[in-house]
Design a protein around this motif. Structure first.
Motif, PDB file in Angstrom:
ATOM      1  N   LEU A  95       0.797  -1.146   0.075  1.00 32.71           N
ATOM      2  CA  LEU A  95      -0.018   0.112  -0.199  1.00 32.71           C
ATOM      3  C   LEU A  95       0.641   1.253  -0.018  1.00 32.71           C
ATOM      4  O   LEU A  95       0.257   2.244  -0.121  1.00 32.71           O
ATOM      5  CB  LEU A  95      -0.879  -0.011   1.101  1.00 32.71           C
ATOM      6  N   LEU A  96       2.179   1.215  -0.059  1.00 30.39           N
ATOM      7  CA  LEU A  96       2.968   2.279  -0.014  1.00 30.39           C
ATOM      8  C   LEU A  96       3.603   2.716  -1.272  1.00 30.39           C
ATOM      9  O   LEU A  96       3.491   1.821  -2.187  1.00 30.39           O
ATOM     10  CB  LEU A  96       4.243   2.106   0.764  1.00 30.39           C
ATOM     11  N   PRO A 125      -4.299  -4.495   0.109  1.00 31.11           N
ATOM     12  CA  PRO A 125      -3.643  -3.337  -0.071  1.00 31.11           C
ATOM     13  C   PRO A 125      -2.965  -3.345  -1.522  1.00 31.11           C
ATOM     14  O   PRO A 125      -3.092  -2.034  -2.193  1.00 31.11           O
ATOM     15  CB  PRO A 125      -2.550  -3.427   0.791  1.00 31.11           C
ATOM     16  N   LEU A 128      -6.017  -2.131  -3.851  1.00 28.74           N
ATOM     17  CA  LEU A 128      -6.510  -0.737  -3.329  1.00 28.74           C
ATOM     18  C   LEU A 128      -5.434   0.125  -4.256  1.00 28.74           C
ATOM     19  O   LEU A 128      -5.694   1.117  -5.047  1.00 28.74           O
ATOM     20  CB  LEU A 128      -6.675  -0.254  -1.881  1.00 28.74           C
ATOM     21  N   THR A 173     -12.730  11.314  -4.699  1.00 31.94           N
ATOM     22  CA  THR A 173     -12.642  12.941  -4.395  1.00 31.94           C
ATOM     23  C   THR A 173     -11.621  13.539  -4.088  1.00 31.94           C
ATOM     24  O   THR A 173     -11.219  14.656  -4.351  1.00 31.94           O
ATOM     25  CB  THR A 173     -13.979  12.985  -3.299  1.00 31.94           C
ATOM     26  N   ASN A 176      -3.525  11.339  -2.979  1.00 28.68           N
ATOM     27  CA  ASN A 176      -2.247  11.818  -3.059  1.00 28.68           C
ATOM     28  C   ASN A 176      -1.468  10.990  -4.048  1.00 28.68           C
ATOM     29  O   ASN A 176      -0.087  11.291  -4.110  1.00 28.68           O
ATOM     30  CB  ASN A 176      -1.540  12.155  -1.649  1.00 28.68           C
ATOM     31  N   PRO A 185       2.893   6.694   2.559  1.00 26.39           N
ATOM     32  CA  PRO A 185       1.675   6.193   2.679  1.00 26.39           C
ATOM     33  C   PRO A 185       0.535   6.699   1.634  1.00 26.39           C
ATOM     34  O   PRO A 185       0.705   8.075   1.570  1.00 26.39           O
ATOM     35  CB  PRO A 185       1.237   6.315   4.157  1.00 26.39           C
ATOM     36  N   LEU A 186      -0.212   5.785   1.017  1.00 27.57           N
ATOM     37  CA  LEU A 186      -1.272   6.507  -0.019  1.00 27.57           C
ATOM     38  C   LEU A 186      -2.217   7.155   0.718  1.00 27.57           C
ATOM     39  O   LEU A 186      -2.659   6.469   1.860  1.00 27.57           O
ATOM     40  CB  LEU A 186      -1.817   5.302  -0.768  1.00 27.57           C
ATOM     41  N   SER A 187      -3.057   8.238   0.231  1.00 29.57           N
ATOM     42  CA  SER A 187      -4.296   8.568   0.769  1.00 29.57           C
ATOM     43  C   SER A 187      -5.289   8.670  -0.610  1.00 29.57           C
ATOM     44  O   SER A 187      -4.947   8.472  -1.676  1.00 29.57           O
ATOM     45  CB  SER A 187      -4.076   9.969   1.415  1.00 29.57           C
ATOM     46  N   ALA A 188      -6.572   8.564   0.048  1.00 27.24           N
ATOM     47  CA  ALA A 188      -7.661   8.427  -0.891  1.00 27.24           C
ATOM     48  C   ALA A 188      -8.961   8.508  -0.070  1.00 27.24           C
ATOM     49  O   ALA A 188      -9.302   8.115   0.854  1.00 27.24           O
ATOM     50  CB  ALA A 188      -7.662   7.224  -1.857  1.00 27.24           C
ATOM     51  N   ARG A 189      -9.610   9.408  -0.851  1.00 29.49           N
ATOM     52  CA  ARG A 189     -11.253   9.363  -0.349  1.00 29.49           C
ATOM     53  C   ARG A 189     -12.305   8.972  -1.271  1.00 29.49           C
ATOM     54  O   ARG A 189     -11.981   9.453  -2.582  1.00 29.49           O
ATOM     55  CB  ARG A 189     -11.512  10.893   0.025  1.00 29.49           C
ATOM     56  N   GLY A 190     -13.178   8.387  -0.863  1.00 30.84           N
ATOM     57  CA  GLY A 190     -14.210   7.846  -1.789  1.00 30.84           C
ATOM     58  C   GLY A 190     -14.098   6.686  -2.432  1.00 30.84           C
ATOM     59  O   GLY A 190     -14.576   6.327  -3.412  1.00 30.84           O
ATOM     60  N   LEU A 191     -13.242   5.578  -2.155  1.00 28.54           N
ATOM     61  CA  LEU A 191     -12.868   4.186  -2.474  1.00 28.54           C
ATOM     62  C   LEU A 191     -14.441   3.717  -2.247  1.00 28.54           C
ATOM     63  O   LEU A 191     -14.959   3.587  -1.204  1.00 28.54           O
ATOM     64  CB  LEU A 191     -12.087   3.693  -2.095  1.00 28.54           C
ATOM     65  N   ARG A 192     -15.074   2.918  -3.203  1.00 25.38           N
ATOM     66  CA  ARG A 192     -16.052   2.063  -3.075  1.00 25.38           C
ATOM     67  C   ARG A 192     -15.558   0.497  -2.969  1.00 25.38           C
ATOM     68  O   ARG A 192     -14.670   0.369  -3.849  1.00 25.38           O
ATOM     69  CB  ARG A 192     -17.161   2.288  -3.976  1.00 25.38           C
TER      70      ARG A 192
ATOM     71  N   TYR B 124      -7.802  -5.724   7.340  1.00 29.22           N
ATOM     72  CA  TYR B 124      -8.747  -5.236   6.581  1.00 29.22           C
ATOM     73  C   TYR B 124     -10.191  -6.458   6.439  1.00 29.22           C
ATOM     74  O   TYR B 124     -11.154  -5.790   6.786  1.00 29.22           O
ATOM     75  CB  TYR B 124      -8.633  -5.356   4.798  1.00 29.22           C
ATOM     76  N   GLU B 162       1.965   6.784   9.192  1.00 32.01           N
ATOM     77  CA  GLU B 162       1.347   5.617   8.463  1.00 32.01           C
ATOM     78  C   GLU B 162       0.037   6.258   7.877  1.00 32.01           C
ATOM     79  O   GLU B 162      -0.449   7.546   8.107  1.00 32.01           O
ATOM     80  CB  GLU B 162       1.467   4.456   8.620  1.00 32.01           C
ATOM     81  N   LEU B 191     -19.944  -0.365   0.346  1.00 33.26           N
ATOM     82  CA  LEU B 191     -18.985  -0.137   1.241  1.00 33.26           C
ATOM     83  C   LEU B 191     -18.125   1.183   0.920  1.00 33.26           C
ATOM     84  O   LEU B 191     -17.778   1.225  -0.139  1.00 33.26           O
ATOM     85  CB  LEU B 191     -18.024  -1.288   1.804  1.00 33.26           C
ATOM     86  N   ARG B 192     -17.678   2.047   1.941  1.00 33.66           N
ATOM     87  CA  ARG B 192     -16.770   3.223   1.579  1.00 33.66           C
ATOM     88  C   ARG B 192     -15.708   2.999   2.253  1.00 33.66           C
ATOM     89  O   ARG B 192     -15.927   2.738   3.299  1.00 33.66           O
ATOM     90  CB  ARG B 192     -17.711   4.281   1.752  1.00 33.66           C
ATOM     91  N   MET B 193     -14.570   3.201   1.562  1.00 30.29           N
ATOM     92  CA  MET B 193     -13.184   3.197   2.215  1.00 30.29           C
ATOM     93  C   MET B 193     -12.401   4.370   1.973  1.00 30.29           C
ATOM     94  O   MET B 193     -12.411   4.858   0.688  1.00 30.29           O
ATOM     95  CB  MET B 193     -12.620   1.857   1.720  1.00 30.29           C
ATOM     96  N   ASP B 194     -11.616   4.926   2.927  1.00 33.65           N
ATOM     97  CA  ASP B 194     -10.819   6.299   2.955  1.00 33.65           C
ATOM     98  C   ASP B 194      -9.696   5.746   3.526  1.00 33.65           C
ATOM     99  O   ASP B 194      -9.632   5.225   4.454  1.00 33.65           O
ATOM    100  CB  ASP B 194     -11.420   7.469   3.579  1.00 33.65           C
ATOM    101  N   LEU B 195      -8.460   6.329   2.643  1.00 28.16           N
ATOM    102  CA  LEU B 195      -7.051   6.235   3.311  1.00 28.16           C
ATOM    103  C   LEU B 195      -6.674   7.535   3.608  1.00 28.16           C
ATOM    104  O   LEU B 195      -6.596   8.461   2.974  1.00 28.16           O
ATOM    105  CB  LEU B 195      -6.331   5.352   2.390  1.00 28.16           C
ATOM    106  N   LEU B 196      -6.299   7.580   5.060  1.00 29.22           N
ATOM    107  CA  LEU B 196      -6.108   9.112   5.467  1.00 29.22           C
ATOM    108  C   LEU B 196      -4.805   9.213   6.103  1.00 29.22           C
ATOM    109  O   LEU B 196      -4.282   8.394   6.632  1.00 29.22           O
ATOM    110  CB  LEU B 196      -6.943   9.509   6.684  1.00 29.22           C
ATOM    111  N   VAL B 197      -4.115  10.246   5.948  1.00 33.91           N
ATOM    112  CA  VAL B 197      -2.566  10.158   6.062  1.00 33.91           C
ATOM    113  C   VAL B 197      -2.458  11.615   6.797  1.00 33.91           C
ATOM    114  O   VAL B 197      -3.416  12.483   6.995  1.00 33.91           O
ATOM    115  CB  VAL B 197      -1.626  10.321   5.096  1.00 33.91           C
ATOM    116  N   ASP B 200      -4.643  14.986   7.192  1.00 35.68           N
ATOM    117  CA  ASP B 200      -6.325  14.914   6.859  1.00 35.68           C
ATOM    118  C   ASP B 200      -7.273  14.801   7.859  1.00 35.68           C
ATOM    119  O   ASP B 200      -6.705  14.492   9.028  1.00 35.68           O
ATOM    120  CB  ASP B 200      -6.278  13.366   6.096  1.00 35.68           C
TER     121      ASP B 200
END
Lengths: 205, 205
Positions: A95-96, A125, A128, A173, A176, A185-192, B124, B162, B191-197, B200
């Motif tokens: 996931l990195l 990971p 994603l 939405t 990075n 580390p990866l970030s993301a908002r709004g994965l389904r 997960y 992380e 399901l919704r998934m967010d990855l936050l660093v 965030d």
């Protein structure tokens, strides 16, 4: 095994450096086959031997236009069917930034990015990460003994005993990913994410 | 370690069968503390000792109404703060029916279900399962060296090196969870998934 399952005309269509995909006898057998089953092993070797060949073009034509023809794949043979395919990425560090390798697949299912042995090898990971790298592709994680049945003009349908995990980054939405450094580390908002079991349908865009 | 970080009045507030949470001296120290840090270990033991005590009530009041008070938790001490907490579930089979155990937490953060060592231990499947079991709770998977800073009236903010994985089943469109048999695969759509660093923000409902 296949003969026991009632398949009485099973032949091994081997493609190697010495038996190239575009040999006339090979192409004739492909034209005559009712079903092609792409077995597991090494997906990079599959794409090296098949990308750019007339064999792949015939396979694509039959898959798209021949309603009676069945294309199947398992393990590496399933991954190779997608538009892109994961060829490296293990454990949580996948996931990195820099944690996975993705290269072009055979694109017989051009809108998918298929991973396999998915829940058993806990590949969350890396799938994603892969859909963040290729957000236009739908990530499909096949468990063992589980698959997707694709028929022209109909939604795909799950069969088998376990789950198909679908990772969808098409409507993110924020992320990075474009500026991500190696090891960060990866970030993301709004994965389904969808978890699908036998009988569930999936619309593939 | 804490003294090196500039904390000069660190005391170990121990609660056991022999030193009950509601002993007057313990409650007096809790009232006077500027910060309470719930350490790791055994989250079931934490809730056994604290649920139903006046100590927990004082902690809740200070956390909710005392703007200068800081409540922190790590590892099991973070999980115990949520409305429910995972106490069992290992490996990929934690996504199957019966694959996890969830029991009530201290509910100092009543809308959360917190898991930890999250990406390192690849949790997960168990967090996805837990939010399908408690879809009104937001699933928060904390990585090591990573946390959420919660301040009254403001969104939570991620700090550390992380990722914080947020699993949100509040807007599911379908699931087989209510009728799931032991060992059977879970299904879920939406399901919704967010990855936050670090930096965030997360709005906790």
């Amino acid at each position: 095994v296949l003969a026991q399952l009632g398949c009485h005309q099973v032949n091994h269509l081997q493609v190697t450096e010495n038996q190239p995909a575009d040999a006339p006898a090979t192409l004739a057998r492909l034209q005559a086959a009712a079903l092609v089953f792409v077995t597991g092993g090494d997906q990079e070797r599959l794409t090296e031997q098949l990308l750019g060949t007339q064999f792949l073009e015939v396979l694509r034509q039959r898959h798209q236009h021949d309603a009676g023809f069945i294309l199947a794949g398992t393990s590496a043979g399933a991954s190779a069917l997608g538009g892109q395919m994961l060829v490296a990425g293990r454990g949580w560090r996948s996931l990195l930034g820099g944690g996975i390798s993705v290269i072009p697949g055979l694109a017989l299912l051009p809108s998918l990015l298929v991973d396999q042995h998915f829940i058993e090898r806990e590949r969350y990971p890396r799938l994603l990460h892969a859909v963040l790298a290729y957000p236009m592709l739908l990530g499909v994680g096949l468990s063992e003994e589980t698959g997707l049945l694709l028929r022209p003009g109909r939604p795909a349908e799950v069969f088998g005993t376990e789950v198909v995990v679908v990772a969808d980054a098409r409507h993110l939405t924020a992320t990075n990913y474009p500026t991500l450094a190696k090891g960060q580390p990866l970030s993301a908002r709004g994965l389904r994410m969808d978890l699908l079991v036998a009988g569930d349908e999936l619309v593939i865009g």
